[in-house]
Design a protein around this motif. Structure first.
Motif, PDB file in Angstrom:
ATOM      1  N   CYS A 284       0.875  -1.072  -0.115  1.00 53.67           N
ATOM      2  CA  CYS A 284       0.117   0.171   0.070  1.00 53.67           C
ATOM      3  C   CYS A 284       0.891   1.087  -0.060  1.00 53.67           C
ATOM      4  O   CYS A 284       1.959   1.183   0.199  1.00 53.67           O
ATOM      5  CB  CYS A 284      -0.904  -0.033   1.229  1.00 53.67           C
ATOM      6  N   THR A 285       0.358   2.457  -0.183  1.00 58.21           N
ATOM      7  CA  THR A 285       1.099   3.701  -0.476  1.00 58.21           C
ATOM      8  C   THR A 285       0.743   4.781   0.455  1.00 58.21           C
ATOM      9  O   THR A 285       1.166   5.991   0.520  1.00 58.21           O
ATOM     10  CB  THR A 285       0.815   4.051  -1.886  1.00 58.21           C
ATOM     11  N   ASP A 286      -0.098   4.369   1.695  1.00 61.92           N
ATOM     12  CA  ASP A 286      -0.569   5.357   2.685  1.00 61.92           C
ATOM     13  C   ASP A 286       0.150   4.971   3.904  1.00 61.92           C
ATOM     14  O   ASP A 286      -0.331   4.265   4.759  1.00 61.92           O
ATOM     15  CB  ASP A 286      -2.175   5.542   2.402  1.00 61.92           C
ATOM     16  N   GLU A 287       1.253   5.517   4.107  1.00 64.27           N
ATOM     17  CA  GLU A 287       1.844   5.432   5.363  1.00 64.27           C
ATOM     18  C   GLU A 287       1.457   6.208   6.536  1.00 64.27           C
ATOM     19  O   GLU A 287       0.531   7.212   6.279  1.00 64.27           O
ATOM     20  CB  GLU A 287       3.484   6.187   5.207  1.00 64.27           C
ATOM     21  N   ARG A 302       2.557   8.563   0.319  1.00 61.79           N
ATOM     22  CA  ARG A 302       1.696   9.685   0.860  1.00 61.79           C
ATOM     23  C   ARG A 302       1.596   9.356   2.503  1.00 61.79           C
ATOM     24  O   ARG A 302       1.334   8.092   3.024  1.00 61.79           O
ATOM     25  CB  ARG A 302       0.373  10.130   0.613  1.00 61.79           C
ATOM     26  N   THR A 303       2.045  10.273   3.422  1.00 59.09           N
ATOM     27  CA  THR A 303       2.047  10.007   4.768  1.00 59.09           C
ATOM     28  C   THR A 303       0.697  10.437   5.337  1.00 59.09           C
ATOM     29  O   THR A 303       0.326  11.663   5.121  1.00 59.09           O
ATOM     30  CB  THR A 303       3.345  10.874   5.381  1.00 59.09           C
ATOM     31  N   VAL A 304      -0.205   9.504   5.275  1.00 55.07           N
ATOM     32  CA  VAL A 304      -1.898   9.735   5.668  1.00 55.07           C
ATOM     33  C   VAL A 304      -1.959   9.404   7.164  1.00 55.07           C
ATOM     34  O   VAL A 304      -2.693  10.417   8.042  1.00 55.07           O
ATOM     35  CB  VAL A 304      -2.420   8.744   5.006  1.00 55.07           C
ATOM     36  N   CYS A 305      -1.040   8.468   7.919  1.00 50.68           N
ATOM     37  CA  CYS A 305      -1.312   8.345   9.378  1.00 50.68           C
ATOM     38  C   CYS A 305       0.146   9.050   9.884  1.00 50.68           C
ATOM     39  O   CYS A 305       0.921   8.274   9.766  1.00 50.68           O
ATOM     40  CB  CYS A 305      -1.455   6.729   9.513  1.00 50.68           C
ATOM     41  N   THR A 306      -0.061  10.024  10.227  1.00 52.50           N
ATOM     42  CA  THR A 306       1.292  10.794  10.686  1.00 52.50           C
ATOM     43  C   THR A 306       2.066  10.379  11.600  1.00 52.50           C
ATOM     44  O   THR A 306       3.220  10.294  12.005  1.00 52.50           O
ATOM     45  CB  THR A 306       1.096  12.112  11.088  1.00 52.50           C
ATOM     46  N   ALA A 307       1.507   9.450  12.945  1.00 49.38           N
ATOM     47  CA  ALA A 307       2.131   8.994  13.823  1.00 49.38           C
ATOM     48  C   ALA A 307       3.248   7.920  13.369  1.00 49.38           C
ATOM     49  O   ALA A 307       2.527   6.944  13.002  1.00 49.38           O
ATOM     50  CB  ALA A 307       1.196   8.492  15.184  1.00 49.38           C
ATOM     51  N   ARG A 308       4.315   7.903  13.385  1.00 48.20           N
ATOM     52  CA  ARG A 308       5.204   6.990  13.161  1.00 48.20           C
ATOM     53  C   ARG A 308       5.020   5.586  13.919  1.00 48.20           C
ATOM     54  O   ARG A 308       5.495   4.635  13.276  1.00 48.20           O
ATOM     55  CB  ARG A 308       6.879   7.491  13.308  1.00 48.20           C
ATOM     56  N   SER A 309       4.615   5.646  15.226  1.00 53.04           N
ATOM     57  CA  SER A 309       4.241   4.481  15.766  1.00 53.04           C
ATOM     58  C   SER A 309       3.284   3.680  15.034  1.00 53.04           C
ATOM     59  O   SER A 309       3.437   2.392  15.530  1.00 53.04           O
ATOM     60  CB  SER A 309       3.743   4.707  17.159  1.00 53.04           C
TER      61      SER A 309
END
Length: 495
Positions: A284-287, A302-309
């Motif tokens: 998938c492409t939505d990190e 794309r950075t969709v879920c911004t929490a790196r956790s």
């Protein structure tokens, strides 16, 4: 991490060659997959990065015809998305160290089912050649498998459900734990740049059950990871992802829970190419997401879920491959959903997580470039104070007073906290003292009526205090001499 390694990593970070969030999960560096314009081509291998395409072929028809590779020389036909390269901070050519003998003494699976062998199950295999490290790594493999289960269940909780990996299990010191099979094969099959010789050797050893997914920890330096992927999108128990035998492989440079969860995720049906955020190459492409990364030059991430956790969780926004309660009319209500896989133990609706720290944003006085302050509230219970598997927050080389903080968007009612201290005995040591502070609205103050601040390793330290209403909770640590300090996890509760 030794001081010499920290210095080297710090230097690389300064040059932009190492990211700040060195993985204990699945931030993959990127496959050398073929371009979307030429799906018939097989890429050239890059053995130094574990990107071996030897023995893989594409066919226009058959079960692997939907943009997948076929593993040549295996029967029945096996499909795969292809090899995955190593996450930042790992090397295909450098083995992950074993956990300390006592590091996982209190570990156990949260949920076990039945007699431990009947029905569809994931079976863990340690595969080696003439040289074996089974005794040295047994606890590591058990703990990593349990970490995979944590990833699947914590991700299910995000959609109000519960899912656990149905492992082949046994009782160890009164606890239910995954069985780890000791499988010896010929060195030539173990070290082949082609996956087929190893697969055929494992099958010859009897691991061919149709009610099994085999999670392979392979003591070789060929791949980082590679897994079978059916590519079946139909929403039915007859989906090919619900059958075996199927195989997920992680070699010794990538023995982490995140890599294991990624490859097992493929065998369970993630990520189909018709999903909303599919890369077209099995990801998938939505990190941030266990299964997402830039797997081809043509892919935009794309950075969709911004929490790196969330790099330790499945399916950012739960719209591509994993949702225990998909909305009517959504993609996952109509197409295959890994949360429905028959190799998972399904639970009912869960109550909200009482740990309020999970909804907070973490920050710190200082964070080493290879560590992550987001580790302190990622919900991962450490196996020990010297946790070498999961993300950590550390302050090396800084010493003196350091702090890490949880901040909420609004006031929370708090009266209890749990803190797990980080100590690697190589520069990150237990503090000489520590305490909890809360934000009064204008300044920080010590929490009132604290029950005490013992300095304890390898366990959560629970502190109760007089109830406060605050938007910030801070852990303040005083280093022991010139040593640095760190934390593995902080939990906060209303009662």
């Amino acid at each position: 991490m030794p001081r010499s390694t920290r210095v080297a990593l710090a230097a690389l970070a300064a040059l932009g060659l190492v990211g700040a969030g060195i993985f204990a999960g699945t931030a993959f560096a990127g496959d050398q997959a073929s371009g979307k314009a030429d799906l018939a081509a097989v890429p050239a291998s890059d053995f130094a990065r574990g990107m071996s395409y030897e023995g893989l072929q594409r066919k226009s028809g058959g079960p692997c015809g939907a943009g997948l590779f076929e593993v040549k020389g295996t029967s029945p036909v096996m499909c795969t998305h292809g090899p995955d390269s190593a996450p930042a901070g790992l090397s295909v050519k450098q083995s992950v160290p074993a956990l300390a003998a006592a590091a996982s003494s209190a570990q156990a699976l949260a949920v076990c089912e039945g007699d431990g062998t009947s029905g569809r199950r994931v079976e863990v295999l340690y595969i080696h050649g003439s040289s074996s490290r089974y005794s040295q790594y047994l606890e590591t493999f058990r703990s990593l498998a349990e970490g995979v289960d944590t990833i699947f269940n914590e991700s299910a909780k995000e959609t109000g459900g519960e899912r656990h990996v149905r492992y082949v299990t046994e009782t160890v010191n009164g606890a239910c734990r995954p069985v780890v099979r000791d499988v010896q094969i010929a060195d030539s099959a173990l070290n082949a740049n082609d996956w087929a010789p190893l697969l055929n050797a494992v099958k010859a050893a009897g691991y061919t059950r149709t009610d099994r997914k085999y999670l392979q920890f392979v003591d070789a330096n060929v791949y980082c990871g590679i897994g079978g992927l059916a590519g079946d999108t139909k929403k039915s128990d007859s989906n090919r992802s619900n059958t075996g035998p199927e195989y997920a492989r992680a070699d010794n440079g990538c023995w982490t829970a995140g890599v294991a969860a990624h490859e097992l995720g493929h065998t369970l049906g993630a990520v189909n190419n018709n999903a909303p955020n599919a890369s077209g190459f099995g990801h998938c492409t939505d990190e941030w997401d266990v299964m997402c990364y830039k797997d081809d030059p043509s892919v935009t991430v794309r950075t969709v879920c911004t929490a790196r956790s969330h790099d330790e969780r499945l399916d950012c926004n739960h719209d591509d491959y994993y949702n225990t309660n998909p909305a009517a009319g959504s993609y996952l209500s109509q197409y295959y959903n890994v949360a429905d896989n028959l190799f998972l133990i399904k639970g009912g609706t869960t109550q909200p997580d009482p740990n309020l720290a999970r909804s907070a944003t973490a920050s710190a006085s200082y964070t080493s470039s290879w560590e992550s302050v987001n580790a302190i509230n990622d919900g991962i219970d450490p196996p020990s104070s010297n946790d070498t598997v999961n993300p950590r927050w550390g302050t090396w080389p800084n010493s003196g007073q350091q702090w890490a903080e949880l901040q909420w968007s609004g006031n929370q009612t708090l009266k209890r906290a749990q803190v797990y201290l980080f100590d690697d005995n190589q520069g990150i040591d237990l503090p000489s003292s520590w305490k909890l502070q809360y934000w009064t609205g204008s300044a920080y103050a010590d929490v009132p009526g604290a029950s005490g601040y013992p300095v304890t390793a390898n366990a959560y330290i629970t502190v109760t205090f007089t109830q406060v209403s605050t938007s910030r909770l801070r852990v303040v640590l005083q280093s022991n001499g010139t040593n640095s300090v760190g934390l593995l996890e902080v939990k906060a509760y209303a009662s």
